[in-house]
Every structure is written in structure tokens, then in C-alpha cells.
Design an enzyme around this catalytic site. Structure first.
Site, short mmCIF file in Angstrom:
data_model
loop_
_atom_site.label_atom_id
_atom_site.label_comp_id
_atom_site.label_asym_id
_atom_site.label_seq_id
_atom_site.Cartn_x
_atom_site.Cartn_y
_atom_site.Cartn_z
N SER A 133 -11.33 -16.59 -1.86
CA SER A 133 -12.13 -15.40 -2.19
C SER A 133 -11.95 -14.56 -0.75
CB SER A 133 -13.58 -15.77 -1.98
OG SER A 133 -14.53 -14.77 -1.95
N MET A 158 -10.15 -5.35 -4.95
CA MET A 158 -10.86 -4.71 -4.16
C MET A 158 -10.06 -4.99 -2.73
SD MET A 158 -14.75 -4.71 -5.19
CE MET A 158 -15.09 -6.05 -4.52
N LEU A 173 -6.06 -8.82 0.22
CA LEU A 173 -5.62 -9.76 -0.82
C LEU A 173 -5.49 -11.21 -0.28
CD1 LEU A 173 -3.13 -7.05 -1.91
CD2 LEU A 173 -5.28 -7.61 -3.01
N GLY A 216 -4.84 -15.82 -4.40
CA GLY A 216 -5.58 -15.62 -5.67
C GLY A 216 -4.99 -14.29 -6.40
N HIS A 217 -5.05 -13.24 -5.54
CA HIS A 217 -4.56 -11.75 -5.92
C HIS A 217 -3.09 -12.04 -6.37
CE1 HIS A 217 -8.18 -10.87 -3.32
NE2 HIS A 217 -8.43 -10.11 -4.53
N ASP A 247 -14.19 -15.38 -11.22
CA ASP A 247 -15.44 -14.35 -11.55
C ASP A 247 -15.54 -14.78 -13.18
OD1 ASP A 247 -15.99 -13.02 -9.09
OD2 ASP A 247 -13.88 -12.55 -9.11
N GLN A 268 -10.09 -16.14 -12.98
CA GLN A 268 -11.05 -17.18 -13.74
C GLN A 268 -12.08 -17.17 -12.57
OE1 GLN A 268 -11.81 -18.19 -16.77
NE2 GLN A 268 -13.68 -19.36 -15.97
O1 PAF Z 1 -12.74 -8.99 -9.11
C1 PAF Z 1 -12.75 -7.73 -8.55
O2 PAF Z 1 -12.17 -7.81 -7.36
C2 PAF Z 1 -13.51 -6.54 -8.68
O3 PAF Z 1 -14.79 -6.85 -9.43
C3 PAF Z 1 -12.60 -5.57 -9.84
C4 PAF Z 1 -12.37 -6.24 -11.00
C5 PAF Z 1 -11.55 -5.11 -8.98
C6 PAF Z 1 -13.55 -4.22 -10.01
O4 PAF Z 1 -14.11 -3.61 -9.04
#
Ligand code: PAF
Length: 279
Positions: free
Chosen positions: A185, A30, A33, A36-37, A150, A148
Site C-alpha cells: 500500500s 494515485m 507506485l 502492486g501498481h 481495495d 483486489q
Molecule cells: O485505488 C486507487 O488508487 C484510487 O481509489 C483510484 C481508483 C485511482 C481512484 O482515485
């Protein structure tokens, strides 16, 4: 790096990648960034020939009183970060592109969707499952990468992929933390310095559970009592849940064995944070 906003463009780009005999990894995000991303991007690059990142603040996974409007958005900066990381394509569609007018079809993983975060965010996982289904249809990736952090989302998406026969491998990458333990996060940006300090109680509580479990305590009730004592010792932090569950079914485990998941969600001020550890 390609920046695409329509489904048609994304499909053609994926067709071109496949026509070259390359494998494709998808990292759904989403935006906003953080490292983690980027750890997901690196994992995708290590195992796939081409990597696509989607950036879409998915409206259907936010409840009416949640932070959809205020969720951090910075497409330009995210694109610079992804370009520097060597990502092949970014897909940043509009809400209208992903949810055509009148769209009324949703994907729900019954049972699991109502556990952990699903209990206090009733339509959250339906929104996640629906948008990830759409992304898997658009990209048809060989592998898709999730964090992990989430843990409930991971359990739900694994089940969804199995139940709906998606030909994709889900890769789950470890939670990335700040040196002091705070799980990264996008919502950490909401925290004041004092709230950020208070938020450390989440990882502290999880680590205390892990220590006690390693020392031989198997009873979940006793382990959770340790966590709750620590969490309740931090004023300003309101616990939503703290549970020890089976990481696949998200059902409570009376005793931890190998692979139990200790998961916590709490509000720090108005920010809802989650964290977990696999025991
Ligand atoms: O984990 C996230 O950032 C969101 O839940 C996802 C998987 C991109 C879905 O919108």
C-alpha cells in the site's frame, strides 16, 4: 512515454491509439507506485496493445480529517518507473483540470457506498466513483485494471460500470504482498518499523480465518472471533471493521460459502490500513 496533463491531450492520444486499431488498457492510480501498481500495468500490457496510467491524488475521496495533504506524491519517480515498465502514456492532471470550477456533479453507488470503508469514510466511495467515471469518459479504455486489495472499491466500481452501461471490462488483479504477508500500500510508507511489524497482524488474522474455513468452519461469527482474538492481541492496532461479506453486495454473510470475502480495516498509529482475502 507521453506525459500528459490536460484532458484534451489525453483524448487526442487515445484517439490516435484507436485510429491505429489498438486496444487500450487504463490503470487508474494515485501515484506513489509500488509493485502492486506494476502488477496492474503488467496485466494491462498482457491483454491490451497500449497502456495508459493515470496519476491523480483525488481530493474528493478524502474526508476533511484524512491524509490528502500528506499523501505521498512523487511524480518524477513514478514516471521513471512507468517508462522503464514500458507504459505508453501517463496522465497526471491538476485538480482544476479534473474538477472545473463550480463542479457539483457526483456519482454515487447507493447502498454499497455506505458499507465497509464507506461506513467510516462517508464520502470516500462517492469520490472514487466520480473520478473513475471521469477517467473512463476521458480514456474510453477497452479494459481498466484495479487491485483486489481495495475489495469494496472493486464491488462499487463493478456495480457502477454495470449500472451506467460503461463499455469497459474491469480486470481485478490479486493483492501483492511483501514476503512477510504485508499487503502493499502506498500508505505503508507512513509506518515506523515498529508499526510495520504491528501491521502484520492484519494478514495474520485473515490467514487464520482462511485456515479455519478450509478446516470446515462455516459460521462467520466463529471465524470472525478467531480474527478478532488475533487482532486484539496486538496493542497499537485499533480495528475499524472485520467482517465476512458477499464480495458483490458487501453485505454480511452469516455463513461462508464459496466466494465469501473476509475484510479488515484497522488503524496502526494514525495510519488506516485495509486487507482482505476471498475465501
Ligand atoms: O485505488 C486507487 O488508487 C484510487 O481509489 C483510484 C481508483 C485511482 C481512484 O482515485
Amino acid at each position: 512515454m507521453l506525459l500528459l496533463t490536460t484532458i484534451a491531450e489525453a483524448r487526442s492520444a487515445c484517439d490516435r491509439i484507436r485510429a491505429q486499431g489498438k486496444t487500450l488498457g487504463l490503470v487508474p492510480t494515485m501515484g506513489a507506485l509500488h509493485q502492486g501498481h506494476l502488477s496492474l500495468v503488467r496485466a494491462a500490457q498482457a491483454s491490451c496493445d497500449a497502456v495508459a496510467v493515470s496519476i491523480f491524488v483525488n481530493p474528493t475521496q478524502f474526508g476533511p480529517k484524512e491524509d490528502f495533504a500528506g499523501y505521498p506524491r512523487n511524480l518524477e519517480q513514478d514516471c521513471q518507473t512507468l517508462e522503464a515498465a514500458g507504459v505508453d502514456l501517463v496522465f497526471a492532471p491538476s485538480a482544476e483540470e479534473m474538477y472545473p470550477a463550480g463542479a457539483s456533479t457526483f456519482v454515487e453507488v447507493t447502498g454499497l457506498s455506505a458499507r465497509l470503508d464507506g461506513a467510516s469514510r462517508p464520502s470516500h466511495f462517492r469520490g472514487v466513483a466520480t473520478v473513475v467515471t471521469k477517467l473512463l469518459h476521458i480514456f474510453a479504455p477497452d479494459r481498466a485494471f484495479f487491485g483486489q486489495k481495495d475489495a469494496a472499491q472493486v464491488a462499487i466500481l463493478r456495480k457502477m460500470v454495470r449500472d451506467l452501461l460503461f463499455p469497459v471490462q474491469l480486470d481485478v488483479c490479486p493483492t501483492v504482498r511483501e514476503p512477510d504477508g504485508l499487503a502493499l500500500s502506498s500508505r505503508n510508507t507512513y509506518l515506523t518499523p515498529e508499526q510495520r511489524r504491528q501491521a502484520l497482524v492484519l494478514s495474520r488474522a485473515l490467514l487464520a480465518v482462511e485456515r479455519k474455513a478450509r478446516a470446515g468452519e462455516l459460521d462467520s461469527g466463529k471465524l470472525l472471533a478467531v480474527a478478532l482474538r488475533i487482532l486484539e492481541g496486538e496493542p497499537g492496532v485499533v480495528v475499524d471493521y472485520c467482517r465476512i461479506v458477499n464480495p458483490d453486495t458487501l453485505e454480511d454473510l452469516p455463513e461462508v460459502g464459496h466466494g465469501g470475502l473476509v475484510a479488515v480495516a484497522a488503524r496502526v498509529g494514525s495510519t488506516r490500513l485495509i486487507d482482505n482475502l476471498l475465501l
